[in-house]
Motif scaffolding. Structure first.
Motif, short mmCIF file in Angstrom:
data_model
loop_
_atom_site.label_atom_id
_atom_site.label_comp_id
_atom_site.label_asym_id
_atom_site.label_seq_id
_atom_site.Cartn_x
_atom_site.Cartn_y
_atom_site.Cartn_z
N LEU A 17 -13.22 -17.99 4.58
CA LEU A 17 -13.32 -18.70 5.86
C LEU A 17 -11.94 -18.88 6.50
O LEU A 17 -11.77 -18.64 7.70
N LEU A 18 -10.97 -19.29 5.70
CA LEU A 18 -9.63 -19.52 6.24
C LEU A 18 -9.00 -18.24 6.77
O LEU A 18 -8.32 -18.26 7.80
N VAL B 59 -19.59 -22.95 15.85
CA VAL B 59 -19.65 -23.58 17.17
C VAL B 59 -18.30 -23.58 17.88
O VAL B 59 -18.15 -24.18 18.94
N GLY B 60 -17.31 -22.94 17.27
CA GLY B 60 -16.02 -22.78 17.93
C GLY B 60 -15.04 -23.91 17.75
O GLY B 60 -13.99 -23.94 18.40
N GLN B 61 -15.35 -24.87 16.86
CA GLN B 61 -14.41 -25.96 16.59
C GLN B 61 -13.48 -25.53 15.45
O GLN B 61 -13.65 -25.93 14.30
N LEU B 62 -12.50 -24.71 15.80
CA LEU B 62 -11.70 -24.02 14.79
C LEU B 62 -10.79 -24.97 14.01
O LEU B 62 -10.61 -24.82 12.80
N GLU C 74 -9.71 -25.99 4.26
CA GLU C 74 -8.52 -26.34 3.47
C GLU C 74 -8.84 -27.41 2.44
O GLU C 74 -8.32 -27.39 1.32
N GLY C 75 -9.72 -28.35 2.80
CA GLY C 75 -10.14 -29.37 1.85
C GLY C 75 -10.88 -28.77 0.67
O GLY C 75 -10.67 -29.16 -0.48
N ASN D 42 -3.02 -13.46 6.02
CA ASN D 42 -2.62 -12.56 4.94
C ASN D 42 -2.42 -13.34 3.63
O ASN D 42 -2.75 -12.84 2.54
N ASP D 43 -1.90 -14.56 3.73
CA ASP D 43 -1.75 -15.38 2.52
C ASP D 43 -3.10 -15.62 1.86
O ASP D 43 -3.21 -15.61 0.63
N GLN D 44 -4.13 -15.83 2.68
CA GLN D 44 -5.47 -16.02 2.12
C GLN D 44 -6.00 -14.75 1.48
O GLN D 44 -6.69 -14.80 0.47
N MET D 45 -5.68 -13.60 2.06
CA MET D 45 -6.11 -12.34 1.48
C MET D 45 -5.48 -12.15 0.10
O MET D 45 -6.14 -11.71 -0.85
#
Length: 525
Positions: free
Chosen positions: A466-467, A440-443, A451-452, A481-484
């Motif tokens: 997702l992150l 819904v666009g609430q980024l 993150e939780g 990139n850190d998430q990758m």
């Protein structure tokens, strides 16, 4: 899920810098393996409560199958680096047959500030997404076994779960999930009520001598500090269900809960009236909630006995379906496809019966979603919530179905309800919340939720995916990139094609847009 992000955890003379993955004793940097760090991190975040081996596996190993020996090895290593040992158990205490408890008070704060902003052990679990219950709110705390035989604990657990299963069908009360009630069982009832953000707590004890049973119960309003009702029932074991009916009715009357049309029949629809069936079912329930592969096998054996004794009732097929479903979900099976098919078969049998209570509907909503039977999945999820309005799992998995079917606002409503019913909830719930917020666009809200989930389970893959896409949406390629990097560490074989094939979205355009975002991060097909 709160707004603050945990950056440093302090306990005794130790500090854990989560971002830097460093553990220090005073100013001395301690050397330890990453999994041992993750284990101490998880235990400290849950200071003061008993965490099960299953929770540890979810947090440290990402739910992968590991042996008890592997857990014991990491526990011993954690104790060693903290100057603890298995004999004294000064910091990490083993709680027999239940798990481990982190003993010292843990507080969180910011690096180098000396400010410790929140005591984890006494903080409320209710977050900004939860809201205040608009109905009488209650937790049924685990009943105490006062029998001379410790093996009779299954009876105390079974009685409590039966009362829980009656109240979960009443829309006029707000009921905390049994798993979250288990998580606060070591707290004083008043502290448990405050931590869970609810008004009423039902406590109980059970003593059995032969076929004689004494059940003592007490309902307390902890906002007013008053005992609303207490009673003691001395009965033959075979009269247990009549006692449960009385307890349930007394609770509903005491909190002034109203039953809507049809709920009364559901609440007092007792099915197992003979001692053999009652004991067999309660023994199965006791094994089921241990939540490991071997325990589910033993539970399934008990539930199959119930089905043999009462083939006309849904209780046997329902709980058999649940054991196969969790085998499939948790990877506790050598044949995932067969476990999934058995879960579907038994659940489909259960939902056709007049006394079906909604749990089999939840199983089918998930199975049908995986099969891309979207309308069937929605119907089953809706029926599950209709039958079990207070059930965290019914609401949570229905929210998941709604999200994949593109009904995001409804998904948000139901996942927020699930999280409120179960303050101690799996990372999956936060991921569903994050995915719906993203849709819904609430980024910003989506990032906080994801993150939780990542913080509560270091091996959780979905939260990282997702992150990665969310950070790209916010034009932060460095964090993406850190998430990758984290994803490739969790699953070196990760590919977009394989990931997309496991995502049962009704709207392929929505899925393709997500995959394109991930491709822009640098993931390969």
């Amino acid at each position: 899920m709160g707004n603050a992000q945990v950056t440093v955890i302090y306990f005794e003379d130790f500090s854990m810098d989560i971002g830097a993955a460093e553990l220090r004793q005073d100013a001395t940097l301690l050397q330890l393996e990453p999994q041992v760090f993750d284990l101490i991190h998880f235990l400290a975040l849950n200071a003061g409560r008993v965490v099960s081996r299953d929770e540890i596996i979810d947090a440290v190993w990402g739910g992968r199958i590991v042996s008890d020996a592997s857990i014991s090895t990491r526990i011993n290593a954690a104790r060693k680096v903290l100057g603890d040992d298995g004999k004294s158990q000064r910091l990490i205490k083993t709680v027999q047959k239940r798990g481990f408890r982190f003993v010292p008070e843990a507080v969180i704060g910011e690096p180098d500030t000396g400010i410790r902003s929140a005591e984890i052990s006494s903080s409320k679990l209710v977050d900004r997404d939860a809201g205040v219950p608009d109905r009488p709110s209650i937790v049924i705390l685990p009943f105490e076994n006062l029998s001379d035989d410790p093996q009779q604990a299954y009876l105390a657990d079974g009685l409590r779960i039966d009362i829980q299963n009656a109240l979960v069908k009443v829309s006029g009360v707000f009921l905390i999930a049994a798993g979250s009630a288990n998580a606060v069982r070591d707290l004083a009832p008043q502290d448990a009520a405050e931590k869970l953000g609810i008004q009423y707590a039902l406590e109980g004890s059970v003593r059995r001598a032969g076929d004689q049973l004494r059940i003592s119960v007490q309902l307390t309003d902890y906002r007013l500090g008053q005992i609303l009702w207490s009673d003691q029932f001395d009965r033959d074991v075979e009269e247990t269900f009549q006692v449960l009916d009385q307890i349930t009715a007394k609770v509903l009357t005491a909190v002034n809960a109203k039953l809507v049309m049809g709920e009364q029949a559901k609440v007092w629809n007792r099915v197992l009236g003979d001692l053999k069936s009652l004991e067999t079912f309660y023994q199965g329930i006791n094994e089921f909630f241990k939540m490991n592969g071997e325990a589910l096998r033993l539970a399934r054996y008990r539930f199959e006995k119930i089905h043999e004794l009462h083939p006309e009732l849904s209780i046997g097929p329902t709980w058999i379906a649940l054991t196969h479903w969790y085998d499939f979900q948790r990877g506790w099976t050598d044949d995932a496809d067969q476990s999934r098919k058995l879960a579907q078969s038994w659940a489909e049998s259960a939902v056709t019966m007049e006394d079906a209570d909604g749990q089999a509907h939840t199983v089918l909503s998930h199975v049908y979603l995986l099969d891309r039977r979207f309308e069937d999945a929605l119907e089953m999820g809706q029926n599950a919530v209709k039958n079990r309005p207070n059930c965290a799992h019914a609401n949570g998995f229905y929210a998941n179905v709604l999200h994949y079917c593109g009904q995001q606002e409804q998904a948000l409503n139901h996942i927020k309800s699930a999280i409120r019913y179960a303050p101690f909830h799996p990372p999956l719930f936060k991921n569903i919340l994050a995915a719906a917020y993203r849709a819904v666009g609430q980024l910003d809200e989506a990032i906080l939720s994801a993150e939780g989930a990542a913080a509560s389970s270091v091996g959780d893959l979905i939260s990282r995916v997702l992150l990665a896409s969310l950070y790209m949406k916010q034009e932060n390629p460095g964090k993406a990139n850190d998430q990758m990097v984290a994803i490739n560490s969790i699953d070196p074989a990760f590919s977009l094609a394989a990931f997309a094939s496991r995502q049962p979205y009704k709207d392929e355009v929505f899925l393709n847009a997500w995959i394109s975002e991930l491709r822009s991060v640098g993931f390969s097909d």
